[in-house]
Design a protein around this motif. Structure first.
Motif, PDB file in Angstrom:
ATOM      1  N   TYR A   9       0.845  -1.200   0.000  1.00 49.20           N
ATOM      2  CA  TYR A   9       0.000   0.000   0.000  1.00 49.20           C
ATOM      3  C   TYR A   9       0.878   1.247   0.000  1.00 49.20           C
ATOM      4  O   TYR A   9       0.700   2.166  -0.806  1.00 49.20           O
ATOM      5  N   TRP A  10       1.885   1.267   0.888  1.00 46.36           N
ATOM      6  CA  TRP A  10       2.736   2.462   0.991  1.00 46.36           C
ATOM      7  C   TRP A  10       3.613   2.616  -0.249  1.00 46.36           C
ATOM      8  O   TRP A  10       3.748   3.718  -0.792  1.00 46.36           O
ATOM      9  N   GLN A  11       4.184   1.506  -0.699  1.00 45.41           N
ATOM     10  CA  GLN A  11       5.025   1.571  -1.905  1.00 45.41           C
ATOM     11  C   GLN A  11       4.208   2.149  -3.067  1.00 45.41           C
ATOM     12  O   GLN A  11       4.678   2.990  -3.829  1.00 45.41           O
ATOM     13  N   ARG A  13       1.642   4.157  -2.893  1.00 41.82           N
ATOM     14  CA  ARG A  13       1.397   5.592  -2.706  1.00 41.82           C
ATOM     15  C   ARG A  13       2.587   6.402  -3.239  1.00 41.82           C
ATOM     16  O   ARG A  13       2.403   7.460  -3.826  1.00 41.82           O
ATOM     17  N   TYR A  14       3.798   5.866  -3.041  1.00 44.65           N
ATOM     18  CA  TYR A  14       4.972   6.567  -3.573  1.00 44.65           C
ATOM     19  C   TYR A  14       4.997   6.481  -5.090  1.00 44.65           C
ATOM     20  O   TYR A  14       5.276   7.475  -5.765  1.00 44.65           O
ATOM     21  N   LEU A  15       4.696   5.305  -5.639  1.00 43.94           N
ATOM     22  CA  LEU A  15       4.725   5.148  -7.096  1.00 43.94           C
ATOM     23  C   LEU A  15       3.676   6.027  -7.756  1.00 43.94           C
ATOM     24  O   LEU A  15       3.907   6.610  -8.815  1.00 43.94           O
ATOM     25  N   GLY A  20       0.532  13.044   0.220  1.00 47.82           N
ATOM     26  CA  GLY A  20       0.101  14.315   0.806  1.00 47.82           C
ATOM     27  C   GLY A  20       0.805  14.654   2.105  1.00 47.82           C
ATOM     28  O   GLY A  20       0.806  15.810   2.533  1.00 47.82           O
ATOM     29  N   TRP A  21       1.413  13.646   2.758  1.00 50.40           N
ATOM     30  CA  TRP A  21       2.102  13.884   4.031  1.00 50.40           C
ATOM     31  C   TRP A  21       3.476  14.513   3.832  1.00 50.40           C
ATOM     32  O   TRP A  21       4.100  14.969   4.785  1.00 50.40           O
ATOM     33  N   ASN A  22       3.961  14.506   2.597  1.00 47.95           N
ATOM     34  CA  ASN A  22       5.333  14.940   2.330  1.00 47.95           C
ATOM     35  C   ASN A  22       5.442  16.463   2.495  1.00 47.95           C
ATOM     36  O   ASN A  22       4.913  17.224   1.685  1.00 47.95           O
ATOM     37  N   PRO A  47      12.542   6.380  11.662  1.00 44.14           N
ATOM     38  CA  PRO A  47      11.679   5.262  11.265  1.00 44.14           C
ATOM     39  C   PRO A  47      10.531   5.742  10.375  1.00 44.14           C
ATOM     40  O   PRO A  47      10.018   6.845  10.561  1.00 44.14           O
ATOM     41  N   GLY A  48      10.140   4.918   9.410  1.00 36.14           N
ATOM     42  CA  GLY A  48       9.086   5.334   8.481  1.00 36.14           C
ATOM     43  C   GLY A  48       9.507   6.621   7.802  1.00 36.14           C
ATOM     44  O   GLY A  48       8.742   7.572   7.682  1.00 36.14           O
ATOM     45  N   CYS A  49      10.742   6.616   7.314  1.00 44.00           N
ATOM     46  CA  CYS A  49      11.390   7.878   6.896  1.00 44.00           C
ATOM     47  C   CYS A  49      10.804   8.464   5.616  1.00 44.00           C
ATOM     48  O   CYS A  49      10.916   9.669   5.388  1.00 44.00           O
ATOM     49  N   CYS A  69      14.740   3.800   8.152  1.00 39.20           N
ATOM     50  CA  CYS A  69      13.928   2.584   8.031  1.00 39.20           C
ATOM     51  C   CYS A  69      12.616   2.913   7.331  1.00 39.20           C
ATOM     52  O   CYS A  69      11.932   3.865   7.710  1.00 39.20           O
ATOM     53  N   ASP A  70      12.314   2.141   6.318  1.00 40.48           N
ATOM     54  CA  ASP A  70      10.995   2.228   5.686  1.00 40.48           C
ATOM     55  C   ASP A  70      10.783   0.922   4.929  1.00 40.48           C
ATOM     56  O   ASP A  70      11.729   0.343   4.415  1.00 40.48           O
ATOM     57  N   TRP A  71       9.554   0.484   4.876  1.00 31.90           N
ATOM     58  CA  TRP A  71       9.348  -0.760   4.126  1.00 31.90           C
ATOM     59  C   TRP A  71       8.936  -0.476   2.683  1.00 31.90           C
ATOM     60  O   TRP A  71       8.807  -1.431   1.913  1.00 31.90           O
ATOM     61  N   GLY A  94      12.349  -2.577   5.303  1.00 32.24           N
ATOM     62  CA  GLY A  94      11.591  -3.657   5.925  1.00 32.24           C
ATOM     63  C   GLY A  94      10.729  -3.107   7.039  1.00 32.24           C
ATOM     64  O   GLY A  94      10.642  -1.891   7.248  1.00 32.24           O
ATOM     65  N   ASP A  95      10.114  -4.042   7.747  1.00 29.38           N
ATOM     66  CA  ASP A  95       9.174  -3.680   8.805  1.00 29.38           C
ATOM     67  C   ASP A  95       9.928  -3.109  10.012  1.00 29.38           C
ATOM     68  O   ASP A  95      10.832  -3.763  10.554  1.00 29.38           O
ATOM     69  N   PHE A  96       9.529  -1.933  10.420  1.00 22.89           N
ATOM     70  CA  PHE A  96      10.107  -1.290  11.602  1.00 22.89           C
ATOM     71  C   PHE A  96      10.099  -2.227  12.813  1.00 22.89           C
ATOM     72  O   PHE A  96      11.053  -2.269  13.591  1.00 22.89           O
ATOM     73  N   PHE A  97       9.037  -3.004  12.962  1.00 24.27           N
ATOM     74  CA  PHE A  97       8.913  -3.840  14.159  1.00 24.27           C
ATOM     75  C   PHE A  97       9.901  -5.011  14.153  1.00 24.27           C
ATOM     76  O   PHE A  97      10.066  -5.684  15.166  1.00 24.27           O
ATOM     77  N   GLU A 109      10.675  11.171  15.256  1.00 26.23           N
ATOM     78  CA  GLU A 109       9.322  10.784  14.832  1.00 26.23           C
ATOM     79  C   GLU A 109       8.702  11.904  13.993  1.00 26.23           C
ATOM     80  O   GLU A 109       8.536  13.031  14.468  1.00 26.23           O
ATOM     81  N   GLN A 110       8.374  11.571  12.743  1.00 25.18           N
ATOM     82  CA  GLN A 110       7.729  12.542  11.854  1.00 25.18           C
ATOM     83  C   GLN A 110       6.726  11.773  10.983  1.00 25.18           C
ATOM     84  O   GLN A 110       7.113  11.069  10.045  1.00 25.18           O
ATOM     85  N   THR A 111       5.456  11.888  11.351  1.00 25.27           N
ATOM     86  CA  THR A 111       4.346  11.230  10.629  1.00 25.27           C
ATOM     87  C   THR A 111       4.570   9.748  10.332  1.00 25.27           C
ATOM     88  O   THR A 111       4.179   9.254   9.286  1.00 25.27           O
ATOM     89  N   PHE A 112       5.191   9.047  11.298  1.00 24.93           N
ATOM     90  CA  PHE A 112       5.258   7.583  11.226  1.00 24.93           C
ATOM     91  C   PHE A 112       4.197   6.984  12.163  1.00 24.93           C
ATOM     92  O   PHE A 112       3.381   6.170  11.753  1.00 24.93           O
TER      93      PHE A 112
END
Ligand code: SAM
Length: 195
Positions: A9-11, A13-15, A20-22, A47-49, A69-71, A94-97, A109-112
């Motif tokens: 889903y996130w990938q 959104r970038y493609l 809108g969060w940028n 994280p979630g950079c 870190c970002d998946w 990969g997954d932050f967790f 932390e910035q919108t992660f």
């Protein structure tokens, strides 16, 4: 349609460039915080950079012990080209967790947090506390609008954030943010958490 909030889903959104969060650059509250840092050797995690504007800001100032870190592969690959002095091992796709690296002096932390399913919030707090060095801290921004089914971004209240983080951190400071970027003015808290 990719499963909502999955890596795909996130990938996607970038493609599709529906990001809108940028903010387009390092946001003022984070830049102001970074400006008073003196130790260029600090080990820092974002994280979630996503596009990692905070990392770019740190990099311009001479910081090199930066981990991202970002998946989603798309923004991370772009960042790797820009931050060419950083070793490949500092880009954690990969997954932050599941992140293995730890002992960070600073996590930004910035919108992660607001992008994660709210049910993961206790795991977020626990994982962040485990990633920090004993003297480290997490700083950043959390939205202050009410939590609802609508999101991302998912909001939350001061009381809920305090209860959440006090279970995992010995020091929890959450204040209204007074130097937000214009579109987020009055909508966010600045947080500082120490393990
Ligand atoms: C709303 S975006 C924010 C990106 C960036 N921090 C910014 O402010 O521009 C959320 C980011 O978190 C990433 N993300 C979401 N869940 C993740 C997870 N479990 N592990 C790693 N990254 C994740 C997404 O891929 C996306 O890049």
């Amino acid at each position: 349609m990719k499963e909502k909030l999955s890596a795909d889903y996130w990938q996607n959104r970038y493609l599709e460039q529906t990001t809108g969060w940028n903010a387009g650059s390092c946001t003022r509250p984070i830049a102001t915080y970074i400006d008073q840092l003196e130790d260029l050797d600090l080990k820092i995690l974002i994280p979630g950079c996503g596009h990692g504007h905070e990392a770019q800001y740190l990099y311009q100032k001479g910081f090199r012990n930066i981990h991202l870190c970002d998946w989603a592969q798309e923004p991370l690959s772009q960042l790797q080209e820009k931050l060419s002095d950083l070793p490949a091992s500092h880009f954690h796709q990969g997954d932050f967790f599941a992140l293995q690296e730890d002992n960070f002096d600073l996590i930004i932390e910035q919108t992660f947090f607001c992008a994660l399913p709210p049910k993961l919030r206790p795991q977020y707090a626990q994982k962040m506390a485990s990633l920090l060095a004993p003297t480290g801290q997490l700083i950043g921004l959390l939205f202050n609008f009410p939590l609802s089914q609508e999101g991302p971004p998912f909001g939350g209240s001061l009381a809920a954030y305090q209860q959440l983080f006090e279970a995992y951190f010995s020091s929890v400071q959450i204040n209204d943010c007074h130097n937000s970027i214009k579109p987020r003015a009055g909508k966010e808290y600045f947080v500082q958490l120490r393990p």
